[in-house]
Motif scaffolding. Structure first.
Motif, PDB file in Angstrom:
ATOM      1  N   SER A   1     -54.179  -3.246   6.427  1.00 12.57           N
ATOM      2  CA  SER A   1     -54.130  -3.680   5.026  1.00 12.57           C
ATOM      3  C   SER A   1     -53.587  -5.093   4.849  1.00 12.57           C
ATOM      4  O   SER A   1     -53.457  -5.566   3.717  1.00 12.57           O
ATOM      5  CB  SER A   1     -53.293  -2.694   4.204  1.00 12.57           C
ATOM      6  N   GLY A   2     -53.211  -5.766   5.954  1.00 12.43           N
ATOM      7  CA  GLY A   2     -52.810  -7.155   5.867  1.00 12.43           C
ATOM      8  C   GLY A   2     -51.511  -7.397   5.122  1.00 12.43           C
ATOM      9  O   GLY A   2     -50.626  -6.538   5.075  1.00 12.43           O
ATOM     10  N   PHE A   3     -51.414  -8.575   4.510  1.00 13.18           N
ATOM     11  CA  PHE A   3     -50.170  -8.989   3.862  1.00 13.18           C
ATOM     12  C   PHE A   3     -49.790  -8.063   2.711  1.00 13.18           C
ATOM     13  O   PHE A   3     -48.619  -7.723   2.536  1.00 13.18           O
ATOM     14  CB  PHE A   3     -50.317 -10.427   3.345  1.00 13.18           C
ATOM     15  N   THR A   4     -50.782  -7.639   1.918  1.00 13.48           N
ATOM     16  CA  THR A   4     -50.485  -6.751   0.793  1.00 13.48           C
ATOM     17  C   THR A   4     -49.882  -5.437   1.286  1.00 13.48           C
ATOM     18  O   THR A   4     -48.909  -4.930   0.711  1.00 13.48           O
ATOM     19  CB  THR A   4     -51.763  -6.462  -0.011  1.00 13.48           C
ATOM     20  N   GLY A   5     -50.461  -4.893   2.354  1.00 12.27           N
ATOM     21  CA  GLY A   5     -49.921  -3.662   2.916  1.00 12.27           C
ATOM     22  C   GLY A   5     -48.526  -3.851   3.464  1.00 12.27           C
ATOM     23  O   GLY A   5     -47.664  -2.969   3.335  1.00 12.27           O
ATOM     24  N   TRP A   6     -48.266  -5.027   4.075  1.00 18.85           N
ATOM     25  CA  TRP A   6     -46.931  -5.303   4.603  1.00 18.85           C
ATOM     26  C   TRP A   6     -45.902  -5.352   3.474  1.00 18.85           C
ATOM     27  O   TRP A   6     -44.825  -4.750   3.587  1.00 18.85           O
ATOM     28  CB  TRP A   6     -46.942  -6.616   5.367  1.00 18.85           C
ATOM     29  N   VAL A   7     -46.218  -6.063   2.404  1.00 20.20           N
ATOM     30  CA  VAL A   7     -45.286  -6.159   1.281  1.00 20.20           C
ATOM     31  C   VAL A   7     -45.016  -4.773   0.693  1.00 20.20           C
ATOM     32  O   VAL A   7     -43.860  -4.391   0.441  1.00 20.20           O
ATOM     33  CB  VAL A   7     -45.837  -7.107   0.198  1.00 20.20           C
ATOM     34  N   THR A   8     -46.075  -4.012   0.473  1.00 20.32           N
ATOM     35  CA  THR A   8     -45.920  -2.689  -0.128  1.00 20.32           C
ATOM     36  C   THR A   8     -45.066  -1.780   0.745  1.00 20.32           C
ATOM     37  O   THR A   8     -44.115  -1.146   0.270  1.00 20.32           O
ATOM     38  CB  THR A   8     -47.295  -2.042  -0.351  1.00 20.32           C
ATOM     39  N   ALA A   9     -45.400  -1.721   2.042  1.00 22.11           N
ATOM     40  CA  ALA A   9     -44.650  -0.847   2.944  1.00 22.11           C
ATOM     41  C   ALA A   9     -43.203  -1.298   3.094  1.00 22.11           C
ATOM     42  O   ALA A   9     -42.292  -0.470   3.192  1.00 22.11           O
ATOM     43  CB  ALA A   9     -45.342  -0.798   4.303  1.00 22.11           C
ATOM     44  N   THR A  10     -42.969  -2.619   3.089  1.00 22.33           N
ATOM     45  CA  THR A  10     -41.608  -3.138   3.212  1.00 22.33           C
ATOM     46  C   THR A  10     -40.764  -2.743   2.011  1.00 22.33           C
ATOM     47  O   THR A  10     -39.613  -2.306   2.156  1.00 22.33           O
ATOM     48  CB  THR A  10     -41.627  -4.674   3.355  1.00 22.33           C
ATOM     49  N   VAL A  11     -41.319  -2.862   0.817  1.00 28.73           N
ATOM     50  CA  VAL A  11     -40.570  -2.516  -0.394  1.00 28.73           C
ATOM     51  C   VAL A  11     -40.268  -1.016  -0.437  1.00 28.73           C
ATOM     52  O   VAL A  11     -39.146  -0.598  -0.758  1.00 28.73           O
ATOM     53  CB  VAL A  11     -41.356  -2.954  -1.650  1.00 28.73           C
ATOM     54  N   VAL A  12     -41.271  -0.197  -0.103  1.00 31.92           N
ATOM     55  CA  VAL A  12     -41.053   1.251  -0.109  1.00 31.92           C
ATOM     56  C   VAL A  12     -40.010   1.634   0.946  1.00 31.92           C
ATOM     57  O   VAL A  12     -39.108   2.442   0.686  1.00 31.92           O
ATOM     58  CB  VAL A  12     -42.374   2.003   0.144  1.00 31.92           C
ATOM     59  N   ALA A  13     -40.107   1.042   2.149  1.00 34.63           N
ATOM     60  CA  ALA A  13     -39.149   1.352   3.203  1.00 34.63           C
ATOM     61  C   ALA A  13     -37.735   0.910   2.815  1.00 34.63           C
ATOM     62  O   ALA A  13     -36.756   1.599   3.112  1.00 34.63           O
ATOM     63  CB  ALA A  13     -39.572   0.691   4.513  1.00 34.63           C
ATOM     64  N   ALA A  14     -37.611  -0.247   2.149  1.00 32.16           N
ATOM     65  CA  ALA A  14     -36.297  -0.719   1.715  1.00 32.16           C
ATOM     66  C   ALA A  14     -35.690   0.236   0.691  1.00 32.16           C
ATOM     67  O   ALA A  14     -34.501   0.570   0.757  1.00 32.16           O
ATOM     68  CB  ALA A  14     -36.422  -2.122   1.127  1.00 32.16           C
ATOM     69  N   ALA A  15     -36.502   0.682  -0.258  1.00 32.42           N
ATOM     70  CA  ALA A  15     -36.010   1.637  -1.261  1.00 32.42           C
ATOM     71  C   ALA A  15     -35.577   2.936  -0.605  1.00 32.42           C
ATOM     72  O   ALA A  15     -34.536   3.515  -0.952  1.00 32.42           O
ATOM     73  CB  ALA A  15     -37.093   1.899  -2.308  1.00 32.42           C
ATOM     74  N   LEU A  16     -36.363   3.402   0.367  1.00 33.73           N
ATOM     75  CA  LEU A  16     -35.999   4.631   1.070  1.00 33.73           C
ATOM     76  C   LEU A  16     -34.736   4.433   1.908  1.00 33.73           C
ATOM     77  O   LEU A  16     -33.938   5.376   2.064  1.00 33.73           O
ATOM     78  CB  LEU A  16     -37.154   5.092   1.958  1.00 33.73           C
ATOM     79  N   GLY A  17     -34.550   3.230   2.449  1.00 33.00           N
ATOM     80  CA  GLY A  17     -33.329   2.959   3.193  1.00 33.00           C
ATOM     81  C   GLY A  17     -32.089   3.079   2.311  1.00 33.00           C
ATOM     82  O   GLY A  17     -31.090   3.694   2.705  1.00 33.00           O
ATOM     83  N   LEU A  18     -32.152   2.507   1.115  1.00 31.30           N
ATOM     84  CA  LEU A  18     -31.033   2.621   0.181  1.00 31.30           C
ATOM     85  C   LEU A  18     -30.796   4.081  -0.200  1.00 31.30           C
ATOM     86  O   LEU A  18     -29.655   4.546  -0.290  1.00 31.30           O
ATOM     87  CB  LEU A  18     -31.302   1.790  -1.066  1.00 31.30           C
ATOM     88  N   TRP A  19     -31.903   4.794  -0.432  1.00 32.08           N
ATOM     89  CA  TRP A  19     -31.779   6.208  -0.797  1.00 32.08           C
ATOM     90  C   TRP A  19     -31.173   7.017   0.345  1.00 32.08           C
ATOM     91  O   TRP A  19     -30.334   7.894   0.119  1.00 32.08           O
ATOM     92  CB  TRP A  19     -33.149   6.777  -1.162  1.00 32.08           C
ATOM     93  N   TRP A  20     -31.567   6.729   1.575  1.00 35.63           N
ATOM     94  CA  TRP A  20     -31.058   7.475   2.715  1.00 35.63           C
ATOM     95  C   TRP A  20     -29.544   7.304   2.850  1.00 35.63           C
ATOM     96  O   TRP A  20     -28.817   8.273   3.108  1.00 35.63           O
ATOM     97  CB  TRP A  20     -31.761   7.021   3.990  1.00 35.63           C
ATOM     98  N   GLY A  21     -29.066   6.071   2.658  1.00 30.18           N
ATOM     99  CA  GLY A  21     -27.634   5.854   2.705  1.00 30.18           C
ATOM    100  C   GLY A  21     -26.903   6.643   1.630  1.00 30.18           C
ATOM    101  O   GLY A  21     -25.852   7.245   1.884  1.00 30.18           O
ATOM    102  N   ALA A  22     -27.460   6.664   0.429  1.00 31.70           N
ATOM    103  CA  ALA A  22     -26.838   7.413  -0.663  1.00 31.70           C
ATOM    104  C   ALA A  22     -26.918   8.913  -0.413  1.00 31.70           C
ATOM    105  O   ALA A  22     -25.961   9.653  -0.646  1.00 31.70           O
ATOM    106  CB  ALA A  22     -27.526   7.060  -1.981  1.00 31.70           C
TER     107      ALA A  22
END
Length: 281
Positions: free
Chosen positions: A253-274
């Motif tokens: 999915s190229g750059f768009t897929g990278w941005v999307t997956a990065t944002v979702v993974a970052a949100a999940l990272g914050l959630w996992w810590g909480a």
């Protein structure tokens, strides 16, 4: 609890935004495909610049098809618009791939959101199960395992037990040991309920241990508020770009897929810590 609700809200917001844009993209591509109602067997005659040229008895078209050079000289079924035969697709052509990808961009965030809500609901229901109040002697310890730092209550007794708990400033000045009232799985420390962030274990938690002092300084200022939690949870953002690279490579999915997956993974990272009960103290 506020920390967990805030992190859950971040995940739900990110998932909603990703799903919305993916749905808009999917709707547009679905409408384009809906007009392609006619079918014929076509000859793939050439490939250049990411497009294949196809011809059939009643028309011809130039179809976007990544890697379409392998189709040259073959026959393939073509779907086209009878009112405009130049609008056509082949099995595996870019429009069909992008439509499937856009649909996945709707279903995957929805699944993530449902999982996060379900996990939070189960955790809350288990934490709120009440039993007869009992007094127990406990020690508060901090254990660092990998990137995660958590607070635990260590119970004295014939069988030692450890319970991970969500951070509360009252834990910082809790003497070791100290009597606390247990109401089911909830510890009441100086009148403040401290909720469990996981199951009871009978083996010492793995990681580097730090004990509360026997007589903590009552003037100690404990970290409070969401900014303190975010500072300690920021470490879980580090893997997000690498997850994005892996997803973009896997999905194509190229750059768009990278941005999307990065944002979702970052949100999940914050959630996992909480969700796991990270400790900012």
């Amino acid at each position: 609890m506020r920390h967990g609700l805030a992190a859950t809200g971040v995940v739900l917001f990110v998932c909603a935004v990703v799903a919305l844009f993916s749905w808009l993209s999917y709707s547009d591509k679905r409408d384009r495909l809906a007009a392609l109602t006619s079918r014929e067997i076509a000859d793939v005659v050439s490939y250049s610049d990411g497009y294949v040229d196809v011809r059939w008895p009643s028309g011809s078209a130039r179809v976007a098809y990544s890697g379409g050079d392998r189709l040259v000289g073959r026959k393939a079924q073509v779907a086209f618009d009878p009112a405009d035969p130049s609008r056509a697709v082949l099995p595996g052509s870019d429009l069909l791939v992008e439509t499937d990808r856009a649909l996945g961009g709707v279903t995957f965030p929805a699944a993530v959101a449902l999982l996060v809500v379900a996990a939070g609901a189960v955790r809350v229901l288990l934490a709120r199960r009440r039993g007869a109040p009992v007094t127990a002697s406990v020690r508060r310890i901090r254990v660092q395992s990998g990137l995660m730092v958590r607070s635990w209550l260590e119970f004295d007794g014939p069988v030692e037990r450890w319970v991970p708990v969500y951070y509360d400033p009252v834990l910082v000045t809790l003497p070791s040991p100290a009597p606390v009232e247990m109401r089911g799985r909830v510890a009441v420390v100086e009148g403040v309920p401290v909720y469990p962030s996981g199951r009871v274990v009978t083996r010492h938690p793995r990681g580097r241990r730090v004990d509360n002092p026997t007589r903590p300084d009552p003037e100690t200022v404990a970290p409070t508020g969401l900014p303190a939690q975010l500072r300690v949870d920021a470490v879980f953002l580090a893997p997000a770009p690498f997850v994005g690279v892996f997803w973009a490579y896997l999905d194509g999915s190229g750059f768009t897929g990278w941005v999307t997956a990065t944002v979702v993974a970052a949100a999940l990272g914050l959630w996992w810590g909480a969700f796991r009960g990270s400790d900012p103290s």
